[in-house]
Each structure stands twice: as C-alpha cells, then as structure tokens.
Design a protein around this motif. Structure first.
Motif, PDB file in Angstrom:
ATOM      1  N   LEU A  46       0.842  -1.192   0.000  1.00  0.00           N
ATOM      2  CA  LEU A  46       0.000   0.000   0.000  1.00  0.00           C
ATOM      3  C   LEU A  46       0.881   1.246   0.000  1.00  0.00           C
ATOM      4  CD1 LEU A  46      -2.777  -1.008   2.576  1.00  0.00           C
ATOM      5  CD2 LEU A  46      -2.932  -1.003   0.077  1.00  0.00           C
ATOM      6  N   PRO A  47       0.484   2.281  -0.719  1.00  0.00           N
ATOM      7  CA  PRO A  47       1.338   3.473  -0.822  1.00  0.00           C
ATOM      8  C   PRO A  47       1.530   4.158   0.527  1.00  0.00           C
ATOM      9  CG  PRO A  47      -0.832   3.869  -1.788  1.00  0.00           C
ATOM     10  CD  PRO A  47      -0.759   2.406  -1.497  1.00  0.00           C
ATOM     11  N   PRO A  48       2.737   4.632   0.817  1.00  0.00           N
ATOM     12  CA  PRO A  48       3.019   5.246   2.121  1.00  0.00           C
ATOM     13  C   PRO A  48       2.193   6.490   2.400  1.00  0.00           C
ATOM     14  CG  PRO A  48       4.870   5.525   0.585  1.00  0.00           C
ATOM     15  CD  PRO A  48       3.936   4.552  -0.030  1.00  0.00           C
ATOM     16  N   GLU A  49       1.734   7.165   1.354  1.00  0.00           N
ATOM     17  CA  GLU A  49       0.948   8.381   1.577  1.00  0.00           C
ATOM     18  C   GLU A  49      -0.415   8.100   2.206  1.00  0.00           C
ATOM     19  OE1 GLU A  49       0.806   7.463  -2.941  1.00  0.00           O
ATOM     20  OE2 GLU A  49       2.270   7.428  -1.307  1.00  0.00           O
ATOM     21  N   ARG A  50      -0.810   6.835   2.220  1.00  0.00           N
ATOM     22  CA  ARG A  50      -2.061   6.486   2.908  1.00  0.00           C
ATOM     23  C   ARG A  50      -1.949   6.732   4.411  1.00  0.00           C
ATOM     24  NH1 ARG A  50      -3.893   2.622   4.159  1.00  0.00           N
ATOM     25  NH2 ARG A  50      -6.126   2.793   3.910  1.00  0.00           N
ATOM     26  N   GLY A  51      -0.715   6.685   4.915  1.00  0.00           N
ATOM     27  CA  GLY A  51      -0.505   6.854   6.346  1.00  0.00           C
ATOM     28  C   GLY A  51      -1.139   5.719   7.132  1.00  0.00           C
ATOM     29  N   GLU A  52      -1.774   6.065   8.229  1.00  0.00           N
ATOM     30  CA  GLU A  52      -2.388   5.078   9.114  1.00  0.00           C
ATOM     31  C   GLU A  52      -3.900   5.005   8.945  1.00  0.00           C
ATOM     32  OE1 GLU A  52      -0.633   2.939  10.980  1.00  0.00           O
ATOM     33  OE2 GLU A  52       1.129   3.862  10.049  1.00  0.00           O
ATOM     34  N   GLN A  53      -4.403   5.382   7.788  1.00  0.00           N
ATOM     35  CA  GLN A  53      -5.844   5.309   7.547  1.00  0.00           C
ATOM     36  C   GLN A  53      -6.324   3.863   7.650  1.00  0.00           C
ATOM     37  OE1 GLN A  53      -7.082   7.359   3.891  1.00  0.00           O
ATOM     38  NE2 GLN A  53      -5.107   8.392   3.891  1.00  0.00           N
TER      39      GLN A  53
END
Length: 245
Positions: A46-53
């Motif tokens: 999963l792309p890191p820009e998703r963060g902790e969503q």
C-alpha cells in the motif's frame, strides 16, 4: 513459499472453523497463518501516503467469511471495514454471523450461545470453545476499535454496481480464495470466470490498491490491467499479488 512475516508457527486453535467461528457445508476454511502472511504482504505494498488510515478489505468470494473474520480478529487494529460478497445466499447469511464476531457485541452473543450449550450438554468441546471465545473477546477488547462489516449477495463475475449499492467504498486490499476443487466451484457459466472477476474488481479498487488471489495451479491468475507484484506457490495452491495499472 517462504514466510516473511509469519515465520513462527503459532497455535491458531481459537480460530478453528466450527469452534467459535461458524461453518457450514459448502464453505471452506482458509489456513490462518497463510491468511495473515498474505495480508501483511499485501499491506506492505500500500502506498506510504495512505498513512495510518483504516484499511478496507473486500472478499468477492467470501463464502462464510471465515477469511475476512480471521483477518479482522488478527489484524483489526489497522482495519476499518470488512466487505464480503458471495453468490450463495445461505453462505452470505452465515458470513454476516461470522463477521459480527469481529466486534464486541457479536463475540459476546456467541459466547452466550456457547455457555448455554455447555450448561445444557456439558460437552468438553463446548467448554473449550468457551475458552477460545473468551480469548478472542480479550483480543477484541485490546483493539479498542470497531470494524464496520458489510456482506451482500452478488456474482463476483457480474455487475460491480452491487458493491457500491451495498454502501461500498474503494477497497484498499482485495483478498479472495477463488472456487476450485470438489468443495466449492464457480457458479458462473463464464468461460473464464477468473478473468471476469479481475475485470469486475477494476471497478471497486483505486490507484494504490492491492489484489490478492488464491487459486489452484490450473487457473491462470493474470489480466492485462494488472501488474503482478508476487507469485507464490503454496502446496496445491498458488497466490498472486497484483496491482491495478
């Protein structure tokens, strides 16, 4: 397949199908260790820009939702939504009951059922199931968060609108064990149901989503609209981790 995340063999008896989680004829259980390994591999893409969503997971061939429920119980802290669908209406009803056990009310209801059974019949199996349910209940309590669950009847090779009509949102991870063998077979008359499934999933994923498909070795897990990230051999099974282009 070499395990990267689940290198240690744990005791997963609390997750045994028919112990606390419900089973029924015509549905299958999925190896718990393998489920966890594949989920963690998918999550790593999963792309890191998703963060902790919170993650939304969808299984379009969910059967009794054993796989989804297991993931919710094991990794619920990072999961916000579990979505399952199946062409078999009876399987969907069972799936709803299993998915409910990923949250406090559902596991409490199941624990009460098992306690009543033990009071009525005094079977050792009921006592052991109570102990397992209590451990699962503690696991859910430590998580201290709810998981939204959605389950609906639909053909995985058919109209993708069913997903959105059920209140869907784009799936971050699709993870499914597609029909094969003598227990479960495709209900679709499609000449290439797996290709149709992957085409169907293009309408429920987004850029950065990951698709994990488990099948027997006779089925080709490939589609021109996906990039293959990993191909894994697991005994008589194979798994492919894909990303939509």
């Amino acid at each position: 397949m070499e395990y990267v995340y689940e290198q240690v063999r744990h005791n997963y008896e609390d997750f045994s199908s028919g112990r606390v989680l419900l089973n029924a004829g015509g549905t299958t259980a999925f190896p718990v260790r393998l489920a966890s390994e594949l989920y963690l591999r998918a999550k790593s893409y999963l792309p890191p820009e998703r963060g902790e969503q919170p993650i939304t997971i969808y299984d379009p061939c969910c059967g009794g939702a054993y796989l989804l429920t297991t993931l919710g119980l094991l990794h619920g802290q990072g999961i916000g939504r579990l979505v399952g669908s199946d062409i078999d209406g009876k399987a969907v009803e069972l799936a709803k009951r299993n998915l409910a056990m990923a949250n406090p009310e559902g596991i409490a209801e199941r624990l009460a059922q098992l306690t009543a059974l033990y009071a009525a019949f005094g079977k050792t199996s009921h006592k052991e199931a109570i102990e397992s349910a209590e451990r699962l209940q503690e696991r859910i309590a430590r998580r201290n968060s709810r998981i939204e669950t959605v389950c609906f009847q639909a053909d995985a090779t058919g109209e993708r609108a069913d997903y959105w009509n059920a209140g869907g949102q784009a799936a971050d991870i699709v993870m499914t064990d597609v029909p094969y063998g003598n227990v479960v077979t495709w209900s679709s008359e499609d000449a290439d149901p797996l290709d149709s499934l992957l085409n169907h999933l293009l309408g429920v994923v987004r850029a950065g989503s990951v698709v994990v498909v488990v099948a027997d070795k006779k089925q080709a897990i490939a589609h021109p609209a996906y990039k293959r990230l990993e191909k894994l051999k697991i005994g008589k099974r194979q798994a492919a981790i894909l990303a939509p282009l």
